[in-house]
Scaffold this motif. Structure first.
Motif, PDB file in Angstrom:
ATOM      1  N   ALA A 192       6.257  -4.870 -10.487  1.00  0.00           N
ATOM      2  CA  ALA A 192       7.123  -4.258 -11.562  1.00  0.00           C
ATOM      3  C   ALA A 192       6.973  -3.001 -11.743  1.00  0.00           C
ATOM      4  CB  ALA A 192       6.482  -5.080 -12.786  1.00  0.00           C
ATOM      5  N   GLY A 193       7.988  -2.188 -12.012  1.00  0.00           N
ATOM      6  CA  GLY A 193       8.147  -0.738 -12.188  1.00  0.00           C
ATOM      7  C   GLY A 193       8.103  -0.831 -14.091  1.00  0.00           C
ATOM      8  N   SER A 194       9.010   0.307 -14.233  1.00  0.00           N
ATOM      9  CA  SER A 194       9.235   0.546 -15.613  1.00  0.00           C
ATOM     10  C   SER A 194      10.658   1.047 -15.757  1.00  0.00           C
ATOM     11  CB  SER A 194       8.188   1.431 -16.332  1.00  0.00           C
ATOM     12  OG  SER A 194       8.303   2.788 -15.846  1.00  0.00           O
ATOM     13  N   GLY A 195      11.296   1.023 -16.834  1.00  0.00           N
ATOM     14  CA  GLY A 195      12.717   1.784 -16.843  1.00  0.00           C
ATOM     15  C   GLY A 195      12.520   3.112 -16.375  1.00  0.00           C
ATOM     16  N   SER A 196      11.522   3.908 -16.748  1.00  0.00           N
ATOM     17  CA  SER A 196      11.556   5.104 -16.169  1.00  0.00           C
ATOM     18  C   SER A 196      10.942   5.406 -14.871  1.00  0.00           C
ATOM     19  CB  SER A 196      10.857   6.100 -17.211  1.00  0.00           C
ATOM     20  OG  SER A 196       9.572   5.586 -17.343  1.00  0.00           O
ATOM     21  N   LYS A 254      10.820   3.245 -11.642  1.00  0.00           N
ATOM     22  CA  LYS A 254      10.948   1.988 -10.757  1.00  0.00           C
ATOM     23  C   LYS A 254      10.157   1.820  -9.529  1.00  0.00           C
ATOM     24  CE  LYS A 254      15.487   1.484 -12.507  1.00  0.00           C
ATOM     25  NZ  LYS A 254      15.109   1.002 -13.791  1.00  0.00           N
ATOM     26  N   THR A 255       9.463   0.684  -9.025  1.00  0.00           N
ATOM     27  CA  THR A 255       9.173   0.296  -7.848  1.00  0.00           C
ATOM     28  C   THR A 255       9.798   0.332  -6.976  1.00  0.00           C
ATOM     29  OG1 THR A 255       7.023  -0.577  -9.130  1.00  0.00           O
ATOM     30  CG2 THR A 255       7.404  -1.035  -6.598  1.00  0.00           C
ATOM     31  N   GLU A 309      10.415  -7.128 -12.374  1.00  0.00           N
ATOM     32  CA  GLU A 309      11.153  -6.298 -13.204  1.00  0.00           C
ATOM     33  C   GLU A 309      11.282  -4.939 -12.757  1.00  0.00           C
ATOM     34  OE1 GLU A 309      10.653  -6.973 -17.268  1.00  0.00           O
ATOM     35  OE2 GLU A 309      10.918  -9.125 -17.144  1.00  0.00           O
ATOM     36  N   HIS A 310      12.468  -4.101 -12.926  1.00  0.00           N
ATOM     37  CA  HIS A 310      12.574  -2.873 -12.561  1.00  0.00           C
ATOM     38  C   HIS A 310      11.799  -2.602 -11.088  1.00  0.00           C
ATOM     39  CE1 HIS A 310      13.533  -2.109 -16.850  1.00  0.00           C
ATOM     40  NE2 HIS A 310      12.531  -2.714 -17.092  1.00  0.00           N
ATOM     41  N   SER A 311      12.230  -3.258 -10.186  1.00  0.00           N
ATOM     42  CA  SER A 311      11.777  -2.880  -8.959  1.00  0.00           C
ATOM     43  C   SER A 311      13.014  -3.009  -8.106  1.00  0.00           C
ATOM     44  CB  SER A 311      11.077  -3.896  -8.365  1.00  0.00           C
ATOM     45  OG  SER A 311      11.493  -5.228  -8.207  1.00  0.00           O
ATOM     46  N   HIS A 331      16.495  -6.542 -14.365  1.00  0.00           N
ATOM     47  CA  HIS A 331      16.638  -5.115 -13.924  1.00  0.00           C
ATOM     48  C   HIS A 331      16.051  -4.658 -12.635  1.00  0.00           C
ATOM     49  CE1 HIS A 331      17.745  -4.591 -18.221  1.00  0.00           C
ATOM     50  NE2 HIS A 331      16.871  -5.463 -18.654  1.00  0.00           N
TER      51      HIS A 331
END
Length: 146
Positions: free
Chosen positions: A18-22, A24-25, A43-45, A66
């Motif tokens: 997982a990454g974050s909204g700002s 990403k992985t 999420e967020h990858s 996401h």
């Protein structure tokens, strides 16, 4: 975080954390054929192809919310340059038996030619998919953009 695996090797289960909204992985594929036991995106990858690539997944594909699979934004690649082949099956004999062979999470994006001959491809609610999709069974959730 960003990583690029070697081409032509058989990889075990690949989990893009997982990454974050700002932040990403991102797993960047430099082109070629990638043989995977399974692929899971948290999420967020993102899995991005910088050149034409083919993902051959022996088991299942699980994409969380996401997340993204497709050409890298700067690559200039067409959707047809990214191919995803999922050989896995559902957890049972029905099209809705879990776990499903391939699942795209809500608010995720898929830009590829996808082939799931032995199970269900589930494009969840509010996901966005662009390409060609062939599956034993296909389920597009509410408000899925296909």
């Amino acid at each position: 975080m960003s990583a690029t695996p070697p081409v032509g090797r058989i990889h075990r289960n690949v989990n893009v954390r997982a990454g974050s909204g700002s932040g990403k992985t991102v797993l960047t594929l430099s082109g070629g054929v990638y043989a995977l036991a399974a692929l899971e995106l948290s999420e967020h990858s993102r899995v991005e192809c910088s050149a034409a690539c083919e993902l051959r997944i022996k088991g299942r594909l699980a994409v969380a919310e996401h997340a993204y699979i497709g050409p890298a934004a700067t690559s200039g690649l067409q959707v047809s340059a990214v191919k995803v082949i999922v050989e896995g099956t559902n957890g049972g004999n029905s099209p809705s038996s879990t776990p499903l062979a391939a699942e795209l999470g809500a608010h995720s994006e898929l830009k590829a030619f996808v082939f799931v001959p032995n199970g269900t491809l589930w494009l969840r609610s509010n996901s966005s998919s662009n390409g060609k999709f062939i599956a034993k069974d296909l389920d597009a959730g509410n408000d899925a953009d296909v």
